[in-house]
Write a protein that holds these residues in place. Structure first.
Motif, PDB file in Angstrom:
ATOM      1  N   ILE A  70      13.385 -14.556 -10.828  1.00  0.00           N
ATOM      2  CA  ILE A  70      13.864 -13.192 -11.093  1.00  0.00           C
ATOM      3  C   ILE A  70      13.126 -12.272 -10.127  1.00  0.00           C
ATOM      4  N   ARG A  71      13.845 -11.346  -9.519  1.00  0.00           N
ATOM      5  CA  ARG A  71      13.171 -10.413  -8.612  1.00  0.00           C
ATOM      6  C   ARG A  71      13.566  -8.974  -8.927  1.00  0.00           C
ATOM      7  N   ALA A  72      12.653  -8.071  -8.590  1.00  0.00           N
ATOM      8  CA  ALA A  72      12.888  -6.634  -8.717  1.00  0.00           C
ATOM      9  C   ALA A  72      12.749  -6.012  -7.339  1.00  0.00           C
ATOM     10  N   THR A  73      13.771  -5.283  -6.895  1.00  0.00           N
ATOM     11  CA  THR A  73      13.779  -4.675  -5.565  1.00  0.00           C
ATOM     12  C   THR A  73      13.858  -3.165  -5.693  1.00  0.00           C
ATOM     13  N   LEU A  74      13.022  -2.461  -4.935  1.00  0.00           N
ATOM     14  CA  LEU A  74      13.027  -0.998  -4.956  1.00  0.00           C
ATOM     15  C   LEU A  74      14.275  -0.474  -4.252  1.00  0.00           C
ATOM     16  N   THR A  75      15.072   0.309  -4.969  1.00  0.00           N
ATOM     17  CA  THR A  75      16.204   0.999  -4.345  1.00  0.00           C
ATOM     18  C   THR A  75      15.878   2.473  -4.101  1.00  0.00           C
ATOM     19  N   ARG A  76      14.795   2.937  -4.706  1.00  0.00           N
ATOM     20  CA  ARG A  76      14.252   4.288  -4.458  1.00  0.00           C
ATOM     21  C   ARG A  76      12.768   4.224  -4.731  1.00  0.00           C
ATOM     22  N   ALA A  77      11.976   4.759  -3.810  1.00  0.00           N
ATOM     23  CA  ALA A  77      10.516   4.712  -3.965  1.00  0.00           C
ATOM     24  C   ALA A  77       9.922   6.063  -3.612  1.00  0.00           C
ATOM     25  N   GLU A 100       0.825  -1.209   0.000  1.00  0.00           N
ATOM     26  CA  GLU A 100       0.000   0.000   0.000  1.00  0.00           C
ATOM     27  C   GLU A 100       0.856   1.254   0.000  1.00  0.00           C
ATOM     28  N   GLN A 101       2.020   1.182   0.639  1.00  0.00           N
ATOM     29  CA  GLN A 101       2.942   2.316   0.670  1.00  0.00           C
ATOM     30  C   GLN A 101       4.332   1.808   0.272  1.00  0.00           C
ATOM     31  N   PRO A 102       4.648   1.824  -1.017  1.00  0.00           N
ATOM     32  CA  PRO A 102       5.935   1.292  -1.473  1.00  0.00           C
ATOM     33  C   PRO A 102       7.111   1.982  -0.793  1.00  0.00           C
ATOM     34  N   LYS A 103       8.081   1.182  -0.395  1.00  0.00           N
ATOM     35  CA  LYS A 103       9.266   1.734   0.250  1.00  0.00           C
ATOM     36  C   LYS A 103      10.506   0.981  -0.203  1.00  0.00           C
ATOM     37  N   ILE A 162      11.273   7.894 -13.294  1.00  0.00           N
ATOM     38  CA  ILE A 162      11.234   9.184 -12.610  1.00  0.00           C
ATOM     39  C   ILE A 162      10.984   9.018 -11.121  1.00  0.00           C
ATOM     40  N   PHE A 163      10.083   8.109 -10.749  1.00  0.00           N
ATOM     41  CA  PHE A 163       9.610   8.042  -9.365  1.00  0.00           C
ATOM     42  C   PHE A 163      10.185   6.882  -8.563  1.00  0.00           C
ATOM     43  N   ALA A 164      10.888   5.967  -9.212  1.00  0.00           N
ATOM     44  CA  ALA A 164      11.443   4.816  -8.491  1.00  0.00           C
ATOM     45  C   ALA A 164      12.591   4.227  -9.292  1.00  0.00           C
ATOM     46  N   ASP A 165      13.490   3.536  -8.571  1.00  0.00           N
ATOM     47  CA  ASP A 165      14.562   2.777  -9.206  1.00  0.00           C
ATOM     48  C   ASP A 165      14.469   1.336  -8.745  1.00  0.00           C
ATOM     49  N   LEU A 166      14.736   0.422  -9.676  1.00  0.00           N
ATOM     50  CA  LEU A 166      14.638  -1.006  -9.392  1.00  0.00           C
ATOM     51  C   LEU A 166      15.980  -1.682  -9.619  1.00  0.00           C
ATOM     52  N   LYS A 167      16.271  -2.636  -8.761  1.00  0.00           N
ATOM     53  CA  LYS A 167      17.428  -3.504  -8.941  1.00  0.00           C
ATOM     54  C   LYS A 167      16.906  -4.879  -9.349  1.00  0.00           C
ATOM     55  N   TRP A 168      17.264  -5.310 -10.562  1.00  0.00           N
ATOM     56  CA  TRP A 168      16.790  -6.589 -11.088  1.00  0.00           C
ATOM     57  C   TRP A 168      17.861  -7.652 -10.889  1.00  0.00           C
ATOM     58  N   THR A 227      22.012 -12.529  -8.404  1.00  0.00           N
ATOM     59  CA  THR A 227      22.997 -11.856  -9.251  1.00  0.00           C
ATOM     60  C   THR A 227      22.301 -10.789 -10.084  1.00  0.00           C
ATOM     61  N   GLU A 228      22.871  -9.596 -10.090  1.00  0.00           N
ATOM     62  CA  GLU A 228      22.249  -8.492 -10.837  1.00  0.00           C
ATOM     63  C   GLU A 228      22.321  -8.762 -12.339  1.00  0.00           C
ATOM     64  N   ILE A 229      21.256  -8.401 -13.047  1.00  0.00           N
ATOM     65  CA  ILE A 229      21.164  -8.645 -14.487  1.00  0.00           C
ATOM     66  C   ILE A 229      20.817  -7.354 -15.222  1.00  0.00           C
ATOM     67  N   ASN A 230      21.088  -7.351 -16.518  1.00  0.00           N
ATOM     68  CA  ASN A 230      20.756  -6.199 -17.363  1.00  0.00           C
ATOM     69  C   ASN A 230      19.294  -6.281 -17.793  1.00  0.00           C
ATOM     70  N   VAL A 231      18.582  -5.189 -17.604  1.00  0.00           N
ATOM     71  CA  VAL A 231      17.147  -5.158 -17.906  1.00  0.00           C
ATOM     72  C   VAL A 231      16.807  -3.842 -18.596  1.00  0.00           C
ATOM     73  N   ARG A 232      15.936  -3.928 -19.595  1.00  0.00           N
ATOM     74  CA  ARG A 232      15.327  -2.723 -20.189  1.00  0.00           C
ATOM     75  C   ARG A 232      13.851  -2.741 -19.805  1.00  0.00           C
ATOM     76  N   ASP A 233      13.501  -1.830 -18.919  1.00  0.00           N
ATOM     77  CA  ASP A 233      12.147  -1.779 -18.357  1.00  0.00           C
ATOM     78  C   ASP A 233      11.379  -0.643 -19.015  1.00  0.00           C
ATOM     79  N   PHE A 234      10.351  -1.004 -19.798  1.00  0.00           N
ATOM     80  CA  PHE A 234       9.548  -0.003 -20.498  1.00  0.00           C
ATOM     81  C   PHE A 234       8.240   0.291 -19.761  1.00  0.00           C
ATOM     82  N   THR A 235       8.177  -0.041 -18.464  1.00  0.00           N
ATOM     83  CA  THR A 235       6.966   0.203 -17.678  1.00  0.00           C
ATOM     84  C   THR A 235       7.111   1.385 -16.729  1.00  0.00           C
ATOM     85  N   CYS A 236       8.266   2.084 -16.787  1.00  0.00           N
ATOM     86  CA  CYS A 236       8.529   3.182 -15.844  1.00  0.00           C
ATOM     87  C   CYS A 236       8.376   2.694 -14.404  1.00  0.00           C
TER      88      CYS A 236
END
Length: 698
Positions: free
Chosen positions: A252-259, A154-157, A198-204, A213-222
Motif C-alpha cells: 500500500i502506498r501514499a503519494t502526495l498530491t499537494r504538499a 526534508e522538503q516534502p513535495k 489542511i496542509f497536504a492531500d494524499l492519494k492512497w 489501484t486507488e482505495i478508500n481510506v479514512r486518515d485520522f493523522t491529518c
C-alpha cells in the motif's frame, strides 16, 4: 410576584409561627391555641400542605430540566466506552476472534464488538520514495525505539510517496487498521473533522495485477501531522506482490498530491493490522435470529455460570412469547429443546408438533438473552405504575447506553407477552423512558400501553468511563485459552467518559458563555485566532486603528523555521474564522510578523571560581530579548532595566559595569532613551552581542 426562594426556604415551623402571630389579629375570641383544638388541627394541616406545595413549586422534574437545557442548546453528554486498538503481531497464523471476545488489563475488561480475523498479515518494511529512489525507514516498525523518520523527505513535495510492504494478502479482511505515531506540535489545535487535511492531500493505492489501484481510506493523522489510526478498505479482487521496493511483498502506498506543510512530518512508529476493542463488561447479552429452529449461540460472558431466556414471535409484528427450556419432548406448552455442546455453544430447537407452539420464520423471530449469575439474581427492575416521571432504580450503574434495553412483560388473554424496549424510542403506545446510565436509574416519561407491566433487564453492559482511556504500551490478556496472549496497544485508549451530571452540564454552559465567540475586544480576536482548528499559532495580537475602523491582527505561526512565515493557508483559515465571528461594523486585516534584531554590548565583572560565565550571561540576555520563544508579545517594550537586572541576578556576576542596547533596524524598533519600542507587528530577537568579562578581585 411569586417569591420562589422564600417558598423554598421557609420551613413548616416558621410558617406555624406566622399563623400564631396572625390569629389574635384575625380573631380576638380565639384563645385556645393547643393542639387539641379542632381549629388548630385544621390550620396545621393547611400549613403543612402549603409547605409541601412551596417545595413542589421549586422542584423541577427531570423532563423540565432537560427541556430548559435543550432550549439553551445543552444536553448531558452520554457516557461512552473507551476504544483501544490492539496489535496481534505475536500470532503467526490466521486466527478467528468472535464478537464479545474478552481481554483483561487488571480489573478492566475490553471486548470485541464484531468478529475479526487476526494474524492474517504482518508489516515487513516501510520505504520513502522520491522519484525512482527508495529510502529504507523500516526502523519505524521497531516498537522498542522511537527514531523520527521524515517519510516525505526534508522538503516534502508533490509526488513523494511512502510504501508499506507486508507478507500476505489481507484483502479478505473487511477493514485494515494501521496506527502511526508522529512527533506532534503541542500548539496545534485539533481539527473539527478528524479526517480533514489542511496542509497536504494524499492519494492512497494498493498494488494489484493491474498495477496500483486507488482505495478508500479514512486518515485520522491529518496526513501524518498527528498520531492516529488509518483505516483502509481493500478491493475484493485481491492484491499482487510488488517487487520494486528493497523488500518484495504486498504493498500500500501514499503519494502526495499537494504538499504545503507548515511542519515537516516526522514519523516515529508504524503499527499494522490492528483490531478494535471497547472497554466494557457485558453482564447480559442479547442475540436475535431470523430462523425458527436449531438456533445456536455462544456465550460472550467468559467461563462463569450463565443463564438463558428464549423468546419467539408467533405472529408477524407481534410481541414475543417466552419459551421454557426442556431436555426433550413429552410436554405440552411453550418449550424449546436445550442442547449444551460443552464448548461454549448451546443450541435451542423448536418443535410445534411435540409442544404445540413454535415461533414463525420471520425477521428477528427468535431472541436469546444470556445472563451472568450476578444479573440473573437481580434482573427484576420493577413495575410501571403510570404516574408522571416515574423513577426506577436499576441494579447496575455506568451502563453502556447503546446496548441497553428493558424487557416489558404484560398480561394477555392467554398468558404473558414480552417486548424489548430501548431508551428514548418513540412510537404509538410505546413505553418512553430516559436512561440515566451513570446513576443506574430510568425515568418513565410516557408509559404508553405499558401501565402495570413488569420490567426486567434485557441487555446490559457496564464501562469504567475515563479509566478505560489507558496509556499506550500495555499488554492485554485474552479470556480464551486457545489464543496465545501478547496483545499490545500501540496507542492510548480514547473516548471513555461517564454521562454528564446536570452540575457538569451547568459548568460546561458557564464555560461556553465565558468563551469568546463573537470578536469584539482585542482579547476576543486574539483568542479566536489562536484557537483556529488545525493550525499551530504561537502568538497573536490585535490592534484597533480608530481612524480606519480596522482591526489589525498580527499572527506568528509555530514552525521549525527560526523566523516563521505566515502562509496562504494560515491567512485563509484565520480570515474564514474571523469572517464568521467579527462585528459587521468593524473590518479586520491579517498581518504577517516582522522581526527586529537587537544588538547588545556589555562589560560585566564576574566572581572568581565560576566557570562558563559567558554562556550564562548570553543565555540570560537572550531570554529577555528573544520575543519569538518567550512570553513577550508583538510590540511589547524592551526595558533596559529588565535586561540589566537579569544579568545582575546571575550568581556568577559581581556587578554590571556597562550595558547598551541598540536596534539594528530603526524602522521596526526605535530607541527612546535607554528602552526599545518595537512596532506593533514586530518581535525582537538577539542580534550582535559583545560581552567583555572582567574577573573581580573580591
Amino acid at each position: 410576584m411569586l417569591r420562589v426562594e422564600e417558598l423554598k426556604n421557609r420551613t413548616y415551623e416558621e410558617r406555624m409561627e406566622d399563623v400564631y402571630r396572625e390569629l389574635p389579629i384575625r380573631s380576638s375570641e380565639w384563645t385556645n391555641y393547643n393542639a387539641s383544638d379542632p381549629g388548630i388541627t385544621i390550620l396545621e394541616n393547611l400549613t403543612a400542605f402549603s409547605a409541601l406545595q412551596g417545595a413542589e413549586i421549586v422542584t423541577l422534574s427531570y423532563r423540565a430540566k432537560m427541556a430548559l437545557l435543550k432550549m439553551a442548546g445543552f444536553l448531558p453528554q452520554r457516557g461512552k466506552c473507551s476504544k483501544v486498538l490492539l496489535s496481534s503481531d505475536h500470532i503467526a497464523e490466521k486466527t478467528h476472534l468472535k464478537a464479545g471476545e474478552r481481554f483483561h488489563l487488571g480489573d478492566l475488561i475490553f471486548e470485541t464488538n464484531k468478529e475479526v480475523n487476526v494474524g492474517v498479515s504482518r508489516l515487513l518494511g516501510v520505504f520513502a520514495g522520491e522519484g525512482d529512489e527508495y529510502r529504507d525507514v523500516s526502523f519505524v516498525l521497531d516498537r522498542e525505539i522511537s527514531v523520527p523518520a521524515r517519510i516525505f523527505g526534508e522538503q516534502p513535495k508533490k509526488g513523494n510517496s511512502v510504501y508499506f510492504v507486508f507478507d500476505n494478502d489481507p484483502s479478505s479482511l473487511k477493514e485494515l487498521i494501521f496506527y502511526v505515531k508522529v512527533i506532534e506540535k503541542a500548539t496545534r489545535n485539533k481539527t473539527e473533522d478528524r479526517t480533514e487535511h489542511i496542509f497536504a492531500d494524499l492519494k492512497w493505492e494498493c498494488f494489484t495485477d493491474t498495477g496500483f489501484t486507488e482505495i478508500n481510506v479514512r486518515d485520522f493523522t491529518c496526513a501524518f501531522l498527528q498520531s492516529g489510526e488509518i483505516r483502509f478498505s481493500l478491493p475484493k479482487s485481491g492484491l499482487a506482490k510488488f517487487g520494486d521496493t528493497p523488500v518484495e511483498g504486498y504493498c500500500i502506498r501514499a503519494t502526495l498530491t499537494r504538499a504545503e506543510y507548515d511542519i515537516v512530518p516526522r514519523v516515529t512508529n508504524v503499527y499494522g493490522f490492528l483490531f478494535e476493542v471497547w472497554q466494557k463488561d457485558t453482564k447480559a447479552f442479547s442475540q436475535t435470529f431470523g430462523k425458527n429452529d436449531a438456533v445456536t449461540v455462544t456465550s460472550p460472558l467468559g467461563s462463569e455460570q450463565v443463564y438463558y431466556l428464549v423468546f419467539g414471535k408467533e405472529e408477524k409484528g407481534s410481541s414475543y412469547r417466552r419459551y421454557e427450556l426442556a431436555s426433550g419432548p413429552g410436554q405440552s406448552g411453550r418449550f424449546c429443546i436445550y442442547e449444551d455442546h460443552h464448548d461454549g455453544r448451546v443450541t435451542f430447537s423448536f418443535d410445534k408438533e411435540s409442544f404445540g407452539y413454535a415461533p414463525i420464520k420471520t425477521k428477528d423471530c427468535v431472541r436469546v438473552i444470556i445472563y451472568s449469575e450476578d444479573v440473573m439474581r437481580r434482573y427484576n427492575v420493577g413495575k410501571v405504575i403510570g404516574y408522571d416521571d416515574q423513577e426506577i432504580d436499576i441494579p447496575s450503574s455506568n451502563i453502556v447506553h447503546e446496548s441497553f434495553f428493558l424487557i416489558a412483560r404484560r398480561k394477555s388473554h392467554d398468558g404473558y407477552i414480552y417486548d424489548f424496549v430501548r431508551p428514548e424510542k418513540k412510537g404509538e403506545g410505546a413505553l418512553y423512558y430516559h436512561l440515566l446510565e451513570g446513576e443506574g436509574r430510568i425515568i418513565i416519561e410516557d408509559p404508553g400501553d405499558f401501565i402495570d407491566a413488569d420490567l426486567f433487564m434485557g441487555s446490559v453492559a457496564e464501562n469504567s468511563g475515563p479509566r478505560g482511556n489507558i496509556s499506550e504500551g500495555n499488554m492485554l490478556f485474552i479470556d480464551n485459552d486457545a489464543v496465545p496472549d501478547g496483545f499490545y496497544n500501540p496507542g492510548p485508549g480514547t473516548g471513555g467518559a461517564f454521562r454528564e451530571s446536570l452540575d457538569q452540564v451547568k459548568d460546561r454552559f458557564i464555560k461556553d458563555v465565558r468563551t469568546p465567540y463573537r470578536a469584539v475586544t482585542a482579547s476576543d480576536y486574539e483568542y479566536i485566532v489562536k484557537t483556529t482548528p488545525g493550525l499551530c499559532i504561537k502568538k497573536a495580537r490585535a490592534f484597533m486603528n480608530d481612524n480606519t475602523n480596522l482591526v489589525n491582527v498580527v499572527v506568528l505561526p509555530d514552525s521549525d523555521d527560526r523566523f516563521p512565515k505566515l502562509s496562504r493557508i494560515y491567512t485563509d483559515k484565520i480570515e474564514q474564522r474571523l469572517k464568521e465571528r467579527h462585528l459587521l461594523t468593524a473590518d479586520f486585516k491579517i498581518i504577517k510578523p516582522s522581526f527586529a534584531a537587537i544588538g547588545v554590548k556589555c562589560t560585566v565583572y564576574v566572581k572568581k571560581h565560576f566557570t562558563d560565565c559567558r554562556s550564562q550571561i548570553e543565555e540570560r540576555i537572550r531570554s529577555k530579548i528573544d520575543y519569538i520563544d518567550s512570553e513577550h508579545n508583538f510590540g511589547d517594550k524592551l526595558m533596559f532595566e529588565d535586561v540589566f537586572h537579569a544579568i545582575e541576578d546571575l550568581s556568577c556576576v559581581e556587578y554590571v559595569y556597562d550595558l547598551s542596547l541598540h536596534s539594528e533596524n530603526g524602522k521596526l524598533a526605535q530607541m527612546r532613551e535607554y528602552d526599545i519600542y518595537p512596532r506593533f507587528d514586530c518581535l525582537c530577537y538577539l542580534g550582535e552581542i559583545i560581552i567583555e568579562l572582567v574577573t573581580s578581585d573580591k
